[in-house]
Scaffold this motif. Structure first.
Motif, short mmCIF file in Angstrom:
data_model
loop_
_atom_site.label_atom_id
_atom_site.label_comp_id
_atom_site.label_asym_id
_atom_site.label_seq_id
_atom_site.Cartn_x
_atom_site.Cartn_y
_atom_site.Cartn_z
N VAL A 1 0.85 -1.18 0.00
CA VAL A 1 0.00 0.00 0.00
C VAL A 1 0.89 1.23 0.00
O VAL A 1 1.83 1.33 0.78
CB VAL A 1 -0.93 0.03 1.23
N ILE A 2 0.58 2.16 -0.91
CA ILE A 2 1.26 3.45 -0.95
C ILE A 2 0.19 4.53 -0.91
O ILE A 2 -0.97 4.28 -1.26
CB ILE A 2 2.14 3.61 -2.20
N ARG A 3 0.58 5.71 -0.47
CA ARG A 3 -0.36 6.84 -0.48
C ARG A 3 0.02 7.78 -1.60
O ARG A 3 1.20 7.92 -1.94
CB ARG A 3 -0.34 7.53 0.87
N THR A 4 -0.99 8.39 -2.19
CA THR A 4 -0.78 9.29 -3.32
C THR A 4 -1.65 10.53 -3.15
O THR A 4 -2.52 10.58 -2.29
CB THR A 4 -1.16 8.61 -4.66
N HIS A 5 -1.42 11.50 -4.00
CA HIS A 5 -2.27 12.69 -3.99
C HIS A 5 -3.18 12.67 -5.22
O HIS A 5 -2.96 11.91 -6.16
CB HIS A 5 -1.43 13.97 -3.92
N GLY A 6 -4.21 13.48 -5.20
CA GLY A 6 -5.22 13.46 -6.24
C GLY A 6 -4.73 13.78 -7.63
O GLY A 6 -5.29 13.31 -8.62
#
Length: 154
Positions: free
Chosen positions: A59-64
């Motif tokens: 799992v990675i986090r990203t921006h819109g």
């Protein structure tokens, strides 16, 4: 070491051993930084990201506005094919390991699941990361770099 006279540059002193999936994922889970590879304008693109391993998925986090966020959103539930690579290799001894995971990346849309990932993973960038992408491994390959050549097969 300068001049190539150190043990890390001696011929025949290094080898490699393939890692099986479980061991490769265990090693990947011990790190928080890797590189995601995806397609942008029909060409490979690589981005450094931090990750967490959750139930065998990355799992990675990203921006819109991230390209990966847009691609995974456009793909719907099918996801997009990506590769994820992480390694821990000592630059002096040339010993360590490298793992590559290939699979489908999907944008996380469930609010409870997204809240869980926000609690588990703090992005190292300063940009606000309101989205998460989950990568399910379909192919896991790994390599451990060893101090000696592995024994020859009988």
């Amino acid at each position: 070491m300068a001049g190539g006279d150190g043990p890390s540059n001696s011929p025949g002193t290094h080898g490699s051993v393939d890692l099986v999936g479980v061991e490769a994922l265990r090693l990947l889970g011990n790190l928080s930084l890797g590189r995601i590879v995806f397609t942008r304008h029909a060409l490979p693109t690589v981005r450094p990201v931090n990750h967490v391993l959750v139930d065998g998925d990355i799992v990675i986090r990203t921006h819109g506005d991230a390209t990966l966020t847009r691609y995974t959103r456009q793909s719907g539930g099918e996801g997009v094919v990506v590769a994820y690579e992480a390694d821990d290799i000592d630059t002096d001894t040339h010993l360590g390991w490298s793992v590559v995971v290939t699979g489908y990346a999907r944008l996380v849309t469930d609010p409870q699941e997204l809240a869980r990932y926000r609690a588990l993973l703090r992005p190292w960038g300063t940009q606000r990361m309101d989205h998460a992408v989950r990568i399910h491994p379909d192919l896991i390959t790994g390599l451990r770099l060893t101090a000696h050549d592995p024994p020859a097969s009988a």
